[in-house]
Design a protein around this motif. Structure first.
Motif, PDB file in Angstrom:
ATOM      1  N   LEU A  17       1.054  -1.242   0.124  1.00  0.00           N
ATOM      2  CA  LEU A  17      -0.029  -0.066   0.132  1.00  0.00           C
ATOM      3  C   LEU A  17       0.897   1.200  -0.008  1.00  0.00           C
ATOM      4  CD1 LEU A  17      -2.961  -0.762   2.485  1.00  0.00           C
ATOM      5  CD2 LEU A  17      -3.003  -0.816  -0.197  1.00  0.00           C
ATOM      6  N   ARG A  18       2.066   1.242   0.684  1.00  0.00           N
ATOM      7  CA  ARG A  18       2.874   2.338   1.020  1.00  0.00           C
ATOM      8  C   ARG A  18       3.525   2.639  -0.767  1.00  0.00           C
ATOM      9  NH1 ARG A  18       4.175   0.270   5.641  1.00  0.00           N
ATOM     10  NH2 ARG A  18       5.923  -0.801   5.065  1.00  0.00           N
ATOM     11  N   GLU A  19       3.771   1.609  -1.441  1.00  0.00           N
ATOM     12  CA  GLU A  19       4.420   1.889  -2.986  1.00  0.00           C
ATOM     13  C   GLU A  19       3.086   1.965  -3.857  1.00  0.00           C
ATOM     14  OE1 GLU A  19       6.194  -1.823  -3.760  1.00  0.00           O
ATOM     15  OE2 GLU A  19       7.521  -2.003  -2.019  1.00  0.00           O
ATOM     16  N   LYS A  20       3.524   2.534  -5.067  1.00  0.00           N
ATOM     17  CA  LYS A  20       2.693   2.775  -6.103  1.00  0.00           C
ATOM     18  C   LYS A  20       2.284   1.776  -6.800  1.00  0.00           C
ATOM     19  CE  LYS A  20       2.273   7.281  -5.305  1.00  0.00           C
ATOM     20  NZ  LYS A  20       1.279   8.016  -4.703  1.00  0.00           N
ATOM     21  N   VAL A  21       1.445   0.970  -6.218  1.00  0.00           N
ATOM     22  CA  VAL A  21       1.084  -0.475  -7.002  1.00  0.00           C
ATOM     23  C   VAL A  21      -0.286  -0.323  -8.018  1.00  0.00           C
ATOM     24  CG1 VAL A  21       2.248  -1.837  -5.626  1.00  0.00           C
ATOM     25  CG2 VAL A  21      -0.172  -1.267  -5.183  1.00  0.00           C
ATOM     26  N   PRO A  22      -0.541  -0.870  -9.071  1.00  0.00           N
ATOM     27  CA  PRO A  22      -1.503  -0.809  -9.728  1.00  0.00           C
ATOM     28  C   PRO A  22      -3.072  -1.094  -9.055  1.00  0.00           C
ATOM     29  CG  PRO A  22       0.035  -2.237 -10.940  1.00  0.00           C
ATOM     30  CD  PRO A  22       0.347  -2.199  -9.414  1.00  0.00           C
ATOM     31  N   GLU A  23      -3.931  -0.098  -8.989  1.00  0.00           N
ATOM     32  CA  GLU A  23      -5.292  -0.374  -8.211  1.00  0.00           C
ATOM     33  C   GLU A  23      -5.835  -1.821  -8.436  1.00  0.00           C
ATOM     34  OE1 GLU A  23      -9.355   1.551  -8.149  1.00  0.00           O
ATOM     35  OE2 GLU A  23      -7.727   2.874  -8.895  1.00  0.00           O
ATOM     36  N   ARG A  24      -5.891  -2.578  -9.275  1.00  0.00           N
ATOM     37  CA  ARG A  24      -6.337  -3.765  -9.612  1.00  0.00           C
ATOM     38  C   ARG A  24      -5.452  -4.635  -8.628  1.00  0.00           C
ATOM     39  NH1 ARG A  24     -10.249  -7.156 -10.127  1.00  0.00           N
ATOM     40  NH2 ARG A  24      -9.677  -8.932 -10.901  1.00  0.00           N
ATOM     41  N   PHE A  25      -4.263  -4.814  -8.431  1.00  0.00           N
ATOM     42  CA  PHE A  25      -3.502  -5.431  -7.551  1.00  0.00           C
ATOM     43  C   PHE A  25      -4.070  -5.306  -6.162  1.00  0.00           C
ATOM     44  CE2 PHE A  25       0.311  -6.570  -5.234  1.00  0.00           C
ATOM     45  CZ  PHE A  25       0.426  -7.928  -5.241  1.00  0.00           C
ATOM     46  N   THR A  26      -4.167  -3.901  -5.709  1.00  0.00           N
ATOM     47  CA  THR A  26      -4.556  -3.745  -4.196  1.00  0.00           C
ATOM     48  C   THR A  26      -6.165  -4.446  -4.329  1.00  0.00           C
ATOM     49  OG1 THR A  26      -5.356  -1.447  -5.161  1.00  0.00           O
ATOM     50  CG2 THR A  26      -3.054  -2.067  -3.840  1.00  0.00           C
ATOM     51  N   GLU A  27      -6.883  -4.153  -5.074  1.00  0.00           N
ATOM     52  CA  GLU A  27      -8.263  -4.867  -5.255  1.00  0.00           C
ATOM     53  C   GLU A  27      -8.264  -6.096  -5.007  1.00  0.00           C
ATOM     54  OE1 GLU A  27     -10.480  -3.566  -8.775  1.00  0.00           O
ATOM     55  OE2 GLU A  27     -10.216  -1.703  -8.200  1.00  0.00           O
ATOM     56  N   LEU A  28      -7.312  -7.115  -5.691  1.00  0.00           N
ATOM     57  CA  LEU A  28      -7.186  -8.345  -5.379  1.00  0.00           C
ATOM     58  C   LEU A  28      -6.688  -8.780  -3.975  1.00  0.00           C
ATOM     59  CD1 LEU A  28      -5.658  -9.340  -9.002  1.00  0.00           C
ATOM     60  CD2 LEU A  28      -7.947  -9.980  -8.077  1.00  0.00           C
TER      61      LEU A  28
END
Length: 44
Positions: A17-28
């Motif tokens: 969450l602290r990193e800039k990850v694709p939104e889809r990944f955080t949704e998963l």
């Protein structure tokens, strides 16, 4: 041992969450967390 694994997963989740990850990944990740059941605030 189970607590250690759970804490490690939580730390890894927080790190992503602290990193800039694709939104889809955080949704998963959120879906995976919700599917565990856990204390997510929902009544059964």
């Amino acid at each position: 041992m189970e607590r250690f694994i759970e804490r490690s997963l939580h730390d890894a989740y927080a790190a992503t969450l602290r990193e800039k990850v694709p939104e889809r990944f955080t949704e998963l990740l959120n879906q995976l967390k919700a599917s565990k059941g856990g204390d997510d605030g929902r009544s059964r």
